[in-house]
Enzyme design. Structure first.
Site, PDB file in Angstrom:
ATOM      1  N   GLU A 166       0.832  -1.210   0.000  1.00  0.00           N
ATOM      2  CA  GLU A 166       0.000   0.000   0.000  1.00  0.00           C
ATOM      3  C   GLU A 166       0.870   1.265   0.000  1.00  0.00           C
ATOM      4  OE1 GLU A 166      -3.958  -1.161   2.507  1.00  0.00           O
ATOM      5  OE2 GLU A 166      -2.036  -1.494   3.452  1.00  0.00           O
TER       6      GLU A 166
ATOM      7  N   LYS B 259      27.823   6.420  23.707  1.00  0.00           N
ATOM      8  CA  LYS B 259      28.739   7.106  22.788  1.00  0.00           C
ATOM      9  C   LYS B 259      28.736   6.296  21.498  1.00  0.00           C
ATOM     10  CE  LYS B 259      33.233   9.360  22.567  1.00  0.00           C
ATOM     11  NZ  LYS B 259      33.430   9.135  21.151  1.00  0.00           N
TER      12      LYS B 259
ATOM     13  N   CYS C  52      41.166 -27.386  -5.253  1.00  0.00           N
ATOM     14  CA  CYS C  52      41.431 -27.983  -6.571  1.00  0.00           C
ATOM     15  C   CYS C  52      42.921 -28.195  -6.800  1.00  0.00           C
ATOM     16  CB  CYS C  52      40.840 -27.114  -7.677  1.00  0.00           C
ATOM     17  SG  CYS C  52      41.772 -25.595  -7.936  1.00  0.00           S
TER      18      CYS C  52
HETATM   19  S1  IVH Z   1      28.093  15.217  22.474  1.00  0.00           S
HETATM   20  C1  IVH Z   1      30.269  19.152  22.939  1.00  0.00           C
HETATM   21  N1  IVH Z   1      26.980  12.853  22.639  1.00  0.00           N
HETATM   22  O1  IVH Z   1      31.793  11.670  20.123  1.00  0.00           O
HETATM   23  C2  IVH Z   1      29.646  17.816  22.914  1.00  0.00           C
HETATM   24  N2  IVH Z   1      28.893  13.085  21.254  1.00  0.00           N
HETATM   25  O2  IVH Z   1      34.441  13.467  20.915  1.00  0.00           O
HETATM   26  C3  IVH Z   1      29.670  17.215  21.598  1.00  0.00           C
HETATM   27  N3  IVH Z   1      29.513  11.042  20.054  1.00  0.00           N
HETATM   28  O3  IVH Z   1      32.267  14.182  17.773  1.00  0.00           O
HETATM   29  C4  IVH Z   1      29.380  15.802  21.463  1.00  0.00           C
HETATM   30  N4  IVH Z   1      27.918   9.771  20.875  1.00  0.00           N
HETATM   31  O4  IVH Z   1      30.796  12.267  17.114  1.00  0.00           O
HETATM   32  C5  IVH Z   1      27.987  13.589  22.112  1.00  0.00           C
HETATM   33  N5  IVH Z   1      25.864  10.822  22.871  1.00  0.00           N
HETATM   34  C6  IVH Z   1      26.834  11.550  22.327  1.00  0.00           C
HETATM   35  C7  IVH Z   1      27.769  10.994  21.411  1.00  0.00           C
HETATM   36  C8  IVH Z   1      28.789  11.807  20.904  1.00  0.00           C
HETATM   37  C9  IVH Z   1      28.970   9.824  20.063  1.00  0.00           C
HETATM   38  C10 IVH Z   1      30.722  11.418  19.292  1.00  0.00           C
HETATM   39  C11 IVH Z   1      30.551  12.647  18.443  1.00  0.00           C
HETATM   40  C12 IVH Z   1      31.639  13.599  18.869  1.00  0.00           C
HETATM   41  C13 IVH Z   1      32.570  12.727  19.629  1.00  0.00           C
HETATM   42  C14 IVH Z   1      33.105  13.523  20.796  1.00  0.00           C
END
Ligand code: IVH
Length: 668
Positions: A36, A115, A411
């Site tokens: 759909e 993270k 082989c």
């Molecule tokens: S906050 C100023 N939250 O980790 C705060 N970053 O070194 C900015 N990342 O470049 C980042 N999970 O690519 C934040 N829950 C999360 C994250 C996160 C992954 C990465 C992001 C950033 C690096 C920080």
């Protein structure tokens, strides 16, 4: 339909489809069937083609991705894109929290988050529409990858509810583990080098020129940061959870992807929980992020040169265990590539039992200086397939050094390692069992000839019985031969025969993919089919002809030449042709003869169509496409960003220059 009525219907369809997309991708609770959904999408696509001016920027048809080839623009971030200070130690987290408490007069609430191990992205929305997406770059400037980000289905193109009119939302784009594994399996199929891990793949994918390919790769995104000059929120948590109501995919509260806490105990509990549970996530994380929730408190704490004081990342240590190398075995792929695999004494790692580790190639074995019965260190780290990262030589006994095999384990033909390649190959492709079976399995696979009813066991049985050596042999199979196989019911045999007959309707581009020419995946097969129209012309194509085709480079061109230089491949094509397989492009009926005999050069970027769509439209109205401007060119169709040199050349030669609007008017 009249324009007014069309506009109404388009608005209605866009709204409805976006709503269903939302139910499907964000809430995982679709209320209509895929069929759909496709029907509605088809109706919208048709209306937009008929009334291009009515196409909305946030139409769900825009997710498919154009194929604009351009380098990415570098743009300045409105709000600097900072990184986080990192630690591997729980003690440092405790110290950080204690320090913040001292600095602050009021109690602090923290937000704990995952993270995500991907690529950071900043996406700007104005008046509820996605207008720009930029990578982190150096933190002050990043690359504008809007077209690619638009293809990610969990990122809304148009917001709903009571949204703020100008803001940026930030998050992490990543590739789910199952998509990563599927992609690598497909790459293995066509003999392409495998990607190392989901993070690198996500980042590479986001920077691809062809957003159609990006759309197919299945990237995903969690959003975790809100930035605006008119920020109405008082805390990070409120901002993010409200963004959910506007249609964003924010970390799931119910799965503890994000959590509020007032204490260091709460933070530690979150860390410990995810240290164990991360193994069960469908995507990769490399740690935990802890942020001060209150914006006022964030402001008071401020920043160091590189990162905010109000946030910190706790990174997981990569788990490393010892195991014993029991043996090395060698796998032969469909393309003849030999992959060495370490068989290990079973050991528990990151929540799973590991028995095997990839050794990649001969160089890897040499680099590790592997010996039989070595005690090895195994890590899972960011990668899915565990790998051996070193040898505990103190525990080495008198085991012999591992020497890479010289002959194919299947082989026994001598192996070859071409200059510049890391992999050894068995080039006895026509007589090596796993390669023969692999080619047949590829031929019948869903994206190729899609022959129902035959699986790898059936291929194996038929091969063992000497009934098939090449895909064309499938078409000589009889009912009696099939029912004679172990566990083959009459109904299944008939199914297979029916599937084989049906496969004769498969169009040329898919047949070309099914042939399994090295490096010729689905997309390349399509380009080749459109360019050369039939197998005879492709077989006759010279190197120069091949590399003039879109997306065909040196590597693919050589592989195609090599394929057709082999008489047995040509004989196989003849046999398939005799069996009734389609080796010719079926051209769509022409829409009109408006451009009969006219030669076009298409250049730049367009608003209503992708470049491929424009070229297809030219052809469907009788015109031809050429790649460079010459005295033979009748029209140059100039989009945005068309280079000044080209424009001058066209003017000098007196070629008519059309804008996109002129063009649309002509075909209507
Ligand atoms: S906050 C100023 N939250 O980790 C705060 N970053 O070194 C900015 N990342 O470049 C980042 N999970 O690519 C934040 N829950 C999360 C994250 C996160 C992954 C990465 C992001 C950033 C690096 C920080």
């Amino acid at each position: 339909m009249e324009e007014q009525a069309a506009k109404k219907r388009i608005d209605q369809l866009v709204q409805e489809l976006n709503h269903h997309n939302d139910l499907y991708y964000i809430h995982h609770q679709p209320t209509i069937s895929d069929y759909e959904f496709d029907q509605l999408l088809a109706e919208l696509t048709a209306l937009e083609a008929q009334f291009p001016a009515l196409k909305l920027a946030y139409s769900p048809t825009q997710r498919v991705g154009g194929d604009i080839t351009k380098k990415f623009n570098v743009v300045e971030h409105r709000f600097p894109m900072l990184s986080l200070s990192n630690t591997y130690s729980e003690e440092e987290i405790t110290d950080w929290e204690a320090r913040l408490k001292k600095l602050s007069d009021e109690p602090i609430t923290y937000v704990c988050e995952l993270k995500y191990d991907g690529v950071a992205i900043g996406i700007t929305y104005q008046n509820g529409e996605l207008i720009q997406a930029v990578t982190r770059g150096d933190g002050s400037k990043g690359e504008e990858v809007t077209a690619n980000v638009r293809t990610i289905r969990t990122i809304p193109l148009k917001l709903k509810g009571n949204y703020i009119h100008d803001f940026e939302i930030r998050g992490e784009i990543f590739m789910p583990i199952d998509r990563f594994e599927k992609l690598n399996a497909e790459r293995e199929e066509i003999g392409e080098a495998l990607f190392a891990n989901p993070r690198n793949t996500a980042s590479g994918t986001l920077k691809m020129q062809d957003s159609k390919v990006v759309a197919e790769r299945g990237l995903d995104c969690f959003l975790y940061g809100f930035y605006s000059n008119q920020n109405p929120f008082s805390s990070h948590f409120d901002a993010v959870t409200t963004a959910k109501e506007w249609g964003f995919k924010i970390p799931f509260l119910e799965k503890r992807f994000i959590e509020k806490t007032d204490s260091i105990e709460g933070i530690m509990d979150f860390i410990h929980y995810w240290e164990k549970e991360r193994a069960n996530l469908p995507f990769e994380i490399d740690g935990i992020v802890i942020k001060v929730n209150d914006y006022q408190q964030q402001k008071q704490l401020g920043f160091t040169a590189k990162s905010p004081r109000w946030a910190i990342a706790y990174k997981f240590k990569t788990e490393r265990v010892e195991s014993v190398l029991e043996s090395v075995s060698y796998q032969v792929g469909r393309t003849g590539a030999i992959t060495p695999v370490a068989n290990l004494k079973p050991v528990s790692l990151g929540g799973t039992t590991v028995k095997r580790a990839s050794l990649h190639n001969a160089d890897q074995i040499e680099k590790l200086d592997l010996h039989e019965k070595d005690t090895v260190y195994v890590e899972k780290g960011g990668e899915i397939i565990p790998k051996i990262v070193g040898v505990n030589t103190a525990k080495r006994g008198d085991g012999q050094k591992i020497i890479f095999i010289e002959h194919c384990p299947e082989c026994h033909a001598e192996l070859v390692r071409k200059e510049g390649e890391a992999q050894h190959y068995c080039i006895n492709e026509l007589d090596c069992a796993p390669q023969i079976k692999g080619r047949i399995e590829h031929f019948i696979s869903r994206k190729a000839m899609n022959i129902d009813g035959i699986g790898s066991e059936t291929v194996d049985l038929l091969f063992q019985k000497n009934l098939i050596h090449a895909p064309s042999d499938l078409y000589t199979l009889t009912f009696d031969q099939l029912v004679d196989l172990d566990r083959m019911a009459e109904k299944s045999a008939n199914n297979i025969l029916f599937g084989l007959v049906e496969s004769k309707k498969i169009p040329f581009e898919r047949v070309l993919f099914a042939l399994g020419i090295r490096f010729v995946g689905e997309t390349v097969a399509k380009k080749l089919a459109y360019q050369f129209k039939n197998i005879e012309q492709l077989a006759l194509a010279k190197y120069e002809d091949l590399i003039q085709t879109d997306e065909i480079g040196e590597k693919i061109a050589h592989s195609i030449l090599q394929f057709f230089a082999n008489k047995r491949n040509c004989d196989e094509i003849d046999a398939l042709e005799r069996a009734g397989i389609c080796f010719e492009l079926v051209e769509k009926e022409k829409a009109s003869a408006t451009f009969e005999g006219k030669i076009f050069v298409v250049s730049g970027v367009f608003t209503n169509y992708s470049r491929d769509e424009i070229k297809a439209l030219i052809e469907s109205h009788g015109g031809k496409n050429a790649s460079s401007i010459s005295s033979k060119t009748d029209y140059v169709l100039a989009g945005e960003n068309m280079g000044p040199a080209k424009l001058k050349k066209a003017t000098d030669l007196g070629v008519v220059i059309l804008s996109e609007t002129d063009f649309i008017a002509m075909i209507n």
